[in-house]
Design an enzyme around this catalytic site. Structure first.
Site, mmCIF file in Angstrom:
data_model
loop_
_atom_site.group_PDB
_atom_site.id
_atom_site.type_symbol
_atom_site.label_atom_id
_atom_site.label_comp_id
_atom_site.label_asym_id
_atom_site.label_seq_id
_atom_site.Cartn_x
_atom_site.Cartn_y
_atom_site.Cartn_z
ATOM 1 N N HIS A 1 0.838 -1.199 0.000
ATOM 2 C CA HIS A 1 0.000 0.000 0.000
ATOM 3 C C HIS A 1 0.878 1.257 0.000
ATOM 4 C CE1 HIS A 1 -3.704 2.193 0.867
ATOM 5 N NE2 HIS A 1 -2.993 2.914 1.719
ATOM 6 N N GLU B 1 -1.362 -5.758 -3.629
ATOM 7 C CA GLU B 1 -2.199 -5.491 -2.468
ATOM 8 C C GLU B 1 -3.467 -6.355 -2.518
ATOM 9 O OE1 GLU B 1 -2.558 -1.185 -2.155
ATOM 10 O OE2 GLU B 1 -4.237 -1.516 -0.806
ATOM 11 N N ASN C 1 -31.578 10.724 27.402
ATOM 12 C CA ASN C 1 -31.671 9.669 28.393
ATOM 13 C C ASN C 1 -30.689 8.546 28.088
ATOM 14 O OD1 ASN C 1 -33.156 9.060 30.717
ATOM 15 N ND2 ASN C 1 -35.037 9.606 29.649
#
Lengths: 118, 688
Positions: free
Chosen positions: B48, B70, B400
């Site tokens: 990469h 890759e 809540n």
């Protein structure tokens, strides 16, 4: 002097970003992965960070989150390959300011950095 | 090669060679230990890196080859392929070629042909992927990476719009709220439009409130838009600076900001309209109408429907074929009209949803928690009157969840969860109802705490509590007067708990239920009617008065014989499906009569409460147009409105929740089949 932390696992990418930005008069520091970037950021008082996304140890998105936690005002620019669309969005949601798509040209980097520093 | 980077060529060669060397070393490691996942990962990363280096310097073929490696490494990594000598052979050939290509680059030779290697890799991949999934989408895009690099023109933004600038002068009235229509266009060659748009939207959100976004946010964030989007932003400050900031975002080609006519008029600016570009005029596809005008329209349609029913009744008496046909046509038109008017009043729930991501983000920072908010069903539409009230209730539920549900990242790690909490807010439509769920993956509801609090508040006896299932216990949270918030926090407010939200939902004609799994999270499900303006109701007669009972809470209609009715502690009850169900006498509630007659009963249920409304006659179901009661009548808690029937008579609409609350039979009987019957009966009933 404006201090910039360049985070990338590829030495070449770090060097090229260093060159580009040093020519603009910035002080450059480097980190090869997210973990070290967060560490450096803690003690460094950086004005801006450029952040790669795919890196060993801690990836760029996590690093953004960690840095934003330390400093909600942190200015982070993602450096990304075109393939990482969703990761970029995640990084932006986490608080990254901008992104640059690889491969980039020098003017794109300078423009983004200056824009973010403004 | 990109000209401005060519001076870095030496650096590229040295460092990329280093990366390739490392890659070769790691490949050797894989060869000696094929199961070394770390080595495979490291190879993937290095390939990469080489790809990134090469692409930056515009070495297309080098990048292409590294990319192909890759992909093949990804096959190994995801165990779609196994390490074998053939694959390793390909890898080493690739590495050799890469090395050569980098050397060539130093000598400024053109890149060699790599099609032979690409073919080998493709063939190898073909073998491994035939039965498995295709290459992930992201991979596909990556291929374009090296091809799509066209030179970029830098001055696009200079072509910034005139209208944005003209408007600047007019937006001087600071501090006053105005709605501004921002139109933002990205350049055609923009990479990652979704992310660019996100940056622009973030600026807008920081400046004001986005009231409307076209296309919808999820479309934009999934890159399903044409590169242009419109946002109506309610904003207080001057927006000239904002326009400039957005213009500075890379790949933004054009920004225009037009103050909306409604607010422009307020600023007494006569030529505000003149400055709207022609192009924009054509694009206006929606008009803003005041809500009360729509209410008036709906009222008139309601009257029309009533007249139509009356006419139909007359038609039956006269028996003229022509008249019947006309009435049928009128009937169809009236229904269509009614449907269309209701549709005008519908607003996408996105109006409410769109403000949540920001809120959640701000709150999570404030609380030191990490929360990911997932929104689904932006496009679901609800009546404006429902939407308005729904927003606050959902805010409450989200707060809540964040305050009491989601744990701190440390706590989450300890219990083996991801540090980032997740809240899912989803809307969906089922026939004529809208379902909304709020789900979190927090710690769930502490049932023991609920029990002790319910006991403390005197809501239930210990025996009752012991016999309840976990689900029933959880739903005690919705009982009025209950709240688990031990202390007042800035986030979820002053102890206003789920009970308040629940009654809010019920006042919208909806229902709410709570499910909790300890340690796993809470799921709150809400059902809402699409509209409050027209409802399906059962018409009933009690003495000489007709009432309308909304069909929704009705569970069953039953016939009752006089000796079905028992008296329990002075309260009339009936046994319905093994349960003691209190009787509700409308005439008694209204004090119009003291007698208890009636041969039919409508069993209604809201949550776990049940009641049997006693009536003399069932007249059938009908869609009715709800008309609000006037001030004097509104004080009576039993009626939610009135409707006019075809005969011209007025029928009051029974507010089932209100009636159950106020009737003597408002006694709460928790649905529970395990409870021994004789205990309930006590001894007060003789012929059981």
């Amino acid at each position: 002097m404006t201090k910039i932390l360049v985070v990338d696992d590829a030495a070449f990418m770090r060097s090229i970003l260093r060159k580009i930005l040093e020519e603009e008069g910035f002080e450059i520091h480097e980190a090869p992965d997210g973990d070290l970037a967060v560490d450096k950021y803690k003690n460094g008082e950086f004005d801006l960070v450029t952040m790669d996304i795919v890196m060993p140890k801690m990836d760029g998105v996590t690093a953004v989150k960690e840095i934003i936690k330390l400093d909600p005002e942190a200015k982070i620019i993602m450096i990304t390959a075109l393939a990482h669309k969703t990761l970029v969005l995640r990084a932006l949601r986490a608080g990254a300011k901008d992104f640059i798509v690889k491969p980039f040209d020098a003017s794109a980097v300078i423009e983004a950095v200056k824009n973010a520093l403004r | 090669m990109s000209t401005d980077l060519s001076k870095y060529l030496d650096m590229y060669v040295t460092q990329t060679k280093e990366d390739i060397d490392k890659l070769a070393d790691k490949l050797l490691e894989i060869e000696s230990n094929p199961n070394d996942a770390d080595a495979i990962n490291e190879c993937f990363r290095l390939a990469h890196t080489v790809k990134g280096n090469a692409a930056t310097m515009m070495f297309e073929k080098t990048a292409q080859l590294a990319h192909a490696m890759e992909n093949l490494l990804d096959e190994l990594r995801s165990e779609r392929a196994e390490v074998n000598p053939a694959i390793m052979d390909i890898f080493f050939k690739c590495v050799d070629r890469l090395e050569m290509m980098v050397e060539d680059a130093r000598e400024k030779k053109s890149e060699p042909d790599i099609s032979d290697l690409l073919k080998m890799i493709t063939e190898e991949m073909g073998e491994t992927t035939e039965q498995s999934t295709p290459v992930p989408e992201e991979k596909e895009e990556e291929k374009k990476e090296s091809e799509d690099k066209k030179p970029k023109t830098k001055d696009r933004k200079k072509a910034a719009t005139e209208s944005g600038k003209k408007e600047d002068k007019k937006s001087e009235s600071k501090g006053e709220k105005k709605t501004v229509d921002f139109k933002i266009k990205l350049t055609p060659e923009c990479d990652m439009r979704a992310a660019r748009a996100f940056i622009a939207l973030r600026l807008l959100e920081e400046a004001g409130r986005i009231k409307e976004l076209t296309p919808r946010r999820e479309m934009i964030e999934n890159d399903k838009f044409g590169g242009t989007f419109n946002a109506l932003v309610e904003i207080e400050q001057d927006y000239a600076d904002l326009v400039k900031k957005i213009e500075q975002i890379k790949d933004v080609e054009q920004v225009s900001a037009d103050i909306l006519k409604e607010t422009a008029e307020k600023a007494c600016d006569a030529d505000a309209q003149v400055s709207i570009p022609r192009e924009r005029m054509r694009e206006i596809r929606s008009v803003r109408v005041k809500m009360d005008r729509l209410d008036d329209l709906l009222d008139s349609v309601g009257e029309l429907v009533i007249s139509k029913i009356r006419l139909a009744e007359i038609g039956k008496e006269i028996e003229s074929k022509q008249l019947t046909e006309s009435i049928l046509a009128l009937d169809r038109l009236a229904s269509e009209l009614q449907y269309n008017v209701l549709r005008i009043r519908m607003v996408p729930i996105d109006v409410v949803f769109s403000k949540f991501p920001r809120m959640v983000r701000d709150l999570s920072r404030q609380m030191g928690k990490e929360v990911e908010l997932v929104l689904e069903g932006h496009e679901i539409e609800l009546d404006r009157s429902v939407i308005d009230k729904l927003g606050d209730l959902l805010v409450h539920l989200l707060r809540n969840s964040m305050d009491h549900g989601i744990e701190s990242p440390e706590e989450r790690k300890k219990s083996g969860k991801t540090p980032i909490g997740k809240i899912r807010l989803a809307a969906s439509q089922e026939q004529n109802r809208v379902m909304i769920t709020v789900e979190d993956d927090g710690k769930g509801i502490d049932i023991l705490k609920v029990k002790s609090k319910a006991l403390e508040r005197g809501l239930h006896s210990e025996e009752e509590l012991d016999s309840m299932s976990d689900d029933e216990l959880t739903n005690i949270l919705g009982t009025p007067g209950f709240s688990t918030a031990d202390k007042v926090t800035a986030v979820s407010g002053r102890g206003v708990g789920l009970d308040a939200v629940k009654s809010g939902i019920e006042s919208l004609g909806g229902q709410m239920s709570i499910e909790s799994t300890t340690g796993r999270g809470v799921r709150i499900a809400i059902r809402l009617p699409l509209t409050l303006a027209i409802i399906l109701a059962m018409l009933v007669r009690v003495k000489d008065q007709i009432y309308a009972i909304p069909v929704d809470p009705i569970q069953e209609t039953i016939s009752i014989a006089p000796n079905d009715v028992k008296t329990l502690g002075g309260m009339k009850v009936i046994k319905f499906r093994g349960e003691i169900t209190p009787m509700i006498y409308l005439s008694r509630l209204l004090k119009t009569s003291e007698t208890h007659t009636g041969s039919q009963a409508i069993v209604v249920g809201i949550g776990q409460k049940k009641g049997a409304i006693v009536v003399d006659e069932l007249l059938g179901q009908q869609e009715i147009v709800v008309k609000p009661l006037d001030k004097h009548l509104r004080r009576i808690p039993f009626f939610g409105g009135a409707t006019i029937l075809g005969s011209g008579e007025v029928a009051l609409i029974v507010d089932v929740a209100g009636v159950m609350e106020h009737s003597r039979g408002g006694y709460v009987k928790v649905e529970n089949h395990r409870e021994p019957q004789d205990r309930v009966f006590g001894g007060g009933i003789s012929n059981e």
